[in-house]
Write a protein that holds these residues in place. Structure first.
Motif, PDB file in Angstrom:
ATOM      1  N   THR A  66       3.336  -6.296 -13.030  1.00 19.92           N
ATOM      2  CA  THR A  66       2.496  -5.111 -12.958  1.00 19.92           C
ATOM      3  C   THR A  66       2.412  -4.648 -11.508  1.00 19.92           C
ATOM      4  OG1 THR A  66       0.428  -6.314 -12.563  1.00 19.92           O
ATOM      5  CG2 THR A  66       1.118  -6.028 -14.869  1.00 19.92           C
ATOM      6  N   VAL A  67       1.848  -3.471 -11.314  1.00 19.60           N
ATOM      7  CA  VAL A  67       1.708  -2.922  -9.966  1.00 19.60           C
ATOM      8  C   VAL A  67       0.931  -3.880  -9.064  1.00 19.60           C
ATOM      9  CG1 VAL A  67       0.470  -1.151  -8.658  1.00 19.60           C
ATOM     10  CG2 VAL A  67       2.005  -0.485 -10.484  1.00 19.60           C
ATOM     11  N   ARG A  68      -0.111  -4.485  -9.604  1.00 20.01           N
ATOM     12  CA  ARG A  68      -0.940  -5.347  -8.755  1.00 20.01           C
ATOM     13  C   ARG A  68      -0.359  -6.730  -8.575  1.00 20.01           C
ATOM     14  NH1 ARG A  68      -3.589  -1.201 -10.337  1.00 20.01           N
ATOM     15  NH2 ARG A  68      -5.253  -0.321  -9.045  1.00 20.01           N
ATOM     16  N   ASP A  69       0.708  -7.046  -9.274  1.00 18.61           N
ATOM     17  CA  ASP A  69       1.487  -8.240  -8.943  1.00 18.61           C
ATOM     18  C   ASP A  69       2.288  -8.018  -7.664  1.00 18.61           C
ATOM     19  OD1 ASP A  69       0.659  -9.683 -11.178  1.00 18.61           O
ATOM     20  OD2 ASP A  69       2.249  -8.832 -12.426  1.00 18.61           O
ATOM     21  N   ARG A  70       2.656  -6.759  -7.430  1.00 21.81           N
ATOM     22  CA  ARG A  70       3.491  -6.449  -6.278  1.00 21.81           C
ATOM     23  C   ARG A  70       2.672  -5.922  -5.091  1.00 21.81           C
ATOM     24  NH1 ARG A  70       6.484  -8.636  -5.120  1.00 21.81           N
ATOM     25  NH2 ARG A  70       5.394  -8.755  -3.156  1.00 21.81           N
ATOM     26  N   TYR A  71       1.691  -5.081  -5.369  1.00 22.41           N
ATOM     27  CA  TYR A  71       0.942  -4.406  -4.311  1.00 22.41           C
ATOM     28  C   TYR A  71      -0.522  -4.823  -4.337  1.00 22.41           C
ATOM     29  CZ  TYR A  71       4.978  -1.249  -3.983  1.00 22.41           C
ATOM     30  OH  TYR A  71       6.233  -0.724  -3.823  1.00 22.41           O
ATOM     31  N   SER A  72      -1.124  -4.905  -3.162  1.00 18.35           N
ATOM     32  CA  SER A  72      -2.547  -5.198  -3.075  1.00 18.35           C
ATOM     33  C   SER A  72      -3.353  -3.967  -3.471  1.00 18.35           C
ATOM     34  CB  SER A  72      -2.922  -5.607  -1.646  1.00 18.35           C
ATOM     35  OG  SER A  72      -2.793  -4.487  -0.770  1.00 18.35           O
ATOM     36  N   GLU A  73      -4.636  -4.184  -3.790  1.00 18.78           N
ATOM     37  CA  GLU A  73      -5.492  -3.057  -4.153  1.00 18.78           C
ATOM     38  C   GLU A  73      -5.580  -2.063  -3.001  1.00 18.78           C
ATOM     39  OE1 GLU A  73      -7.553  -0.700  -6.625  1.00 18.78           O
ATOM     40  OE2 GLU A  73      -6.652  -2.638  -7.174  1.00 18.78           O
ATOM     41  N   GLU A  74      -5.594  -2.574  -1.786  1.00 14.29           N
ATOM     42  CA  GLU A  74      -5.649  -1.706  -0.606  1.00 14.29           C
ATOM     43  C   GLU A  74      -4.395  -0.843  -0.503  1.00 14.29           C
ATOM     44  OE1 GLU A  74      -6.142  -2.070   4.280  1.00 14.29           O
ATOM     45  OE2 GLU A  74      -6.004  -3.858   3.027  1.00 14.29           O
ATOM     46  N   GLU A  75      -3.227  -1.429  -0.774  1.00  8.67           N
ATOM     47  CA  GLU A  75      -1.987  -0.660  -0.728  1.00  8.67           C
ATOM     48  C   GLU A  75      -1.965   0.400  -1.816  1.00  8.67           C
ATOM     49  OE1 GLU A  75       1.544  -3.537   0.907  1.00  8.67           O
ATOM     50  OE2 GLU A  75       0.591  -4.135  -0.979  1.00  8.67           O
ATOM     51  N   VAL A  76      -2.384   0.038  -3.036  1.00  6.24           N
ATOM     52  CA  VAL A  76      -2.386   0.989  -4.145  1.00  6.24           C
ATOM     53  C   VAL A  76      -3.275   2.179  -3.815  1.00  6.24           C
ATOM     54  CG1 VAL A  76      -3.076   1.344  -6.543  1.00  6.24           C
ATOM     55  CG2 VAL A  76      -1.841  -0.734  -5.905  1.00  6.24           C
ATOM     56  N   GLN A  77      -4.476   1.902  -3.352  1.00  8.77           N
ATOM     57  CA  GLN A  77      -5.400   2.980  -3.016  1.00  8.77           C
ATOM     58  C   GLN A  77      -4.864   3.826  -1.868  1.00  8.77           C
ATOM     59  OE1 GLN A  77      -7.926   3.786  -4.907  1.00  8.77           O
ATOM     60  NE2 GLN A  77      -7.455   2.019  -6.218  1.00  8.77           N
ATOM     61  N   GLY A  78      -4.227   3.177  -0.905  1.00 13.51           N
ATOM     62  CA  GLY A  78      -3.658   3.916   0.217  1.00 13.51           C
ATOM     63  C   GLY A  78      -2.531   4.837  -0.189  1.00 13.51           C
TER      64      GLY A  78
END
Length: 548
Positions: free
Chosen positions: A3-15
């Motif tokens: 999933t997206v959060r397996d690859r990216y942190s919450e901070e990266e996703v929001q950014g």
């Protein structure tokens, strides 16, 4: 599945969302928006068929319901092996609306490669053509179906003869002619742009290709960055001879013009003179291809016969651009700029020269990182090396895949401690941040932009009774960059093989034609290191000397 959060942190996703690199709309949402804004505008043509934005929207919705009736559900995988036809665009949009993951396969692949991808992806259905360029794809899939029990449905595009439901289903028979509002309701809610969208298999940097699992947002981010870098407008017309089933064509002949509300012309079979005609006929303004395409185009160009006044940009990817090609293009096409691009299936776009860069940058570099992405040149331990020092080109940014499908170990091995994804390609960065690709850690031959695994060919050739040992290397070629050369030590007690013996054998093993060796060097022994590894740089130097 990652999933997206397996690859990216919450901070990266929001950014990424806050910066606009990722957006809340899906592929189908984008098609719908363009259909509302410019319904009658032709989006894509292929010399035989065409689709306006409105036609693409309506037929994709109708086809999505047909796919649902066929039993496809969210998260299923469906392979799509088609030439550069408008139906690839149509099926991809329809699959995405249903939440089904598309798995594109290049048309040059045959039973060995296709069979592996079908099995590895766990494909529930396959979409292909009946025949193309003398090869019967439908027959190949009928045979492969016996070896892949998960493959429940076979869908044929542009079939000339009726086919039974037990053999294959026509794509046109899956288009459900019902009111669009009813269809949308029956399809249910659309997927998220962060859901798994597509698995694009690498073109052979290892013994077997890896499946790069992308979301629509990771694809969109690369297309949007290219659009900004090229000053792309809705008035542009993309020229697409690169396979739309792989990274370059997928991003630049499909996603890029779609984002801009522009048009795209797909060319199903590359031939330079025909390419010149198509560019003029369709008013093409931008092309993104392997360098070899531009070289063949300029070789065929006749100033008395050809007129490419509309062409403003040709972006070369896949190999460094020789200065002589850039200069020849400038002389023949004074209104066209040549730019360089470097990318990989794992993150599509890595570096790019923009329309604002000095023209010389495309000769001496492969561009710099685009907005939102960071490039680092790292050593074996993942530490950044000084500017001007060769190392592994590593990427971090919004275009990176979620991971290799069904291969978490290989996914984890990609990343440095700082979260950069190593490419395995060697290069250096200058003081201004421009990157030059200098070589590759991975053992591949790049023939006209196609990555060919040396290991894959070696594993097959060593099984030939006349081959004792073998090493495959790239030999320089002025037109294609590299071709495949095989160094063979004949097997004891067997007559030495001829090149035709080996190519015929590989054809029987279902190896694609562009991967076949084009030169054979017979040797008494292969050069080895102290640890028994073949010294391929010695062989590359040897064949290069022989060709000069």
């Amino acid at each position: 599945m990652a999933t997206v959060r397996d690859r990216y942190s919450e901070e990266e996703v929001q950014g990424f969302y806050a910066s606009g690199f990722w957006q809340s709309g899906t592929l189908f949402d984008l098609v719908a928006a363009q259909a509302d804004a410019r319904p009658g505008k032709v989006f894509v043509t292929d010399g035989t068929s065409s689709l306006t934005y409105q036609e693409l929207h309506d037929r994709a919705l109708q086809l999505a319901l047909g796919f649902k009736h066929l039993g496809l559900r969210r998260g299923d995988r469906v392979t799509v092996q088609l030439p550069n036809w408008t139906e690839f665009v149509l099926t991809t949009v329809a699959l995405e609306r249903l939440g089904v993951i598309a798995v594109p396969i290049m048309p040059i692949y045959r039973a060995d490669e296709v069979g592996y991808i079908l099995g590895h992806a766990g494909a529930k259905a396959a979409i292909t053509c009946e025949e193309f360029r003398g090869f019967r794809y439908l027959d190949m899939y009928a045979s492969l179906r016996k070896e892949n029990p998960e493959l429940q449905s076979l869908i044929v595009v542009r079939g000339s003869n009726p086919v039974g439901s037990d053999a294959a289903t026509r794509l046109t028979d899956l288009i459900i002619k019902e009111p669009l509002e009813d269809i949308a309701r029956r399809l249910g809610p659309p997927p998220s742009p962060d859901d798994p969208f597509m698995i694009v298999y690498t073109s052979g940097t290892t013994s077997r290709p890896k499946g790069c699992l992308h979301t629509f947002n990771t694809l969109r981010a690369s297309a949007a960055a290219i659009a900004k870098s090229l000053g792309y407008q809705e008035s542009d017309v993309q020229f697409g001879p690169s396979p739309i089933t792989h990274g370059t064509g997928l991003v630049t002949s499909f996603a890029l013009p779609l984002l801009a509300g522009a048009s795209s012309h797909l060319m199903e079979k590359w031939e330079a003179l025909e390419g010149l005609h198509r560019i003029r006929e369709h008013g093409c303004t931008v092309a993104v291809t392997a360098t070899a395409f531009l070289q063949m185009l300029t070789d065929a160009y006749d100033t008395d016969r050809h007129d490419l006044r509309d062409l403003r940009l040709w972006v070369c990817a896949g190999a460094p651009i020789p200065g002589s090609i850039v200069q020849r293009a400038r002389d023949l096409l004074p209104g066209c700029r040549v730019l360089s691009l470097y990318g990989r299936t794992e993150n599509f776009l890595t570096t790019l020269c923009t329309v604002d860069d000095a023209p010389e940058k495309s000769i001496h570099s492969d561009g710099s990182a685009v907005e939102g992405a960071v490039i680092s040149i790292v050593d074996e331990l993942g530490r950044e090396v000084p500017r001007g020092t060769e190392g592994d080109i590593a990427y971090r940014g919004p275009s990176h895949m979620l991971g290799y499908f069904r291969d978490p170990e290989a996914t984890a091995a990609l990343f440095t401690p700082d979260g950069f994804s190593r490419s395995g390609d060697l290069g250096f960065m200058d003081d201004d941040g421009y990157v030059r690709v200098t070589g590759r850690i991975k053992d591949i031959v790049i023939r006209g932009g196609l990555n060919i695994s040396a290991r894959e060919l070696e594993d097959l050739l060593v099984e030939h009774r006349a081959v004792g040992s073998v090493a495959v290397v790239g030999m320089p070629d002025e037109r294609l960059g590299e071709k495949v050369c095989a160094y063979v030590v004949p097997a004891h007690g067997q007559p030495a093989p001829a090149l035709e013996d080996l190519t015929s054998y590989l054809r029987r093993r279902k190896v694609a034609t562009p991967k076949l060796p084009e030169r054979l060097e017979l040797v008494e022994q292969l050069p080895l290191s102290a640890t028994g590894k073949v010294l391929k740089h010695v062989l590359r130097d040897d064949i290069a000397r022989k060709l000069t």
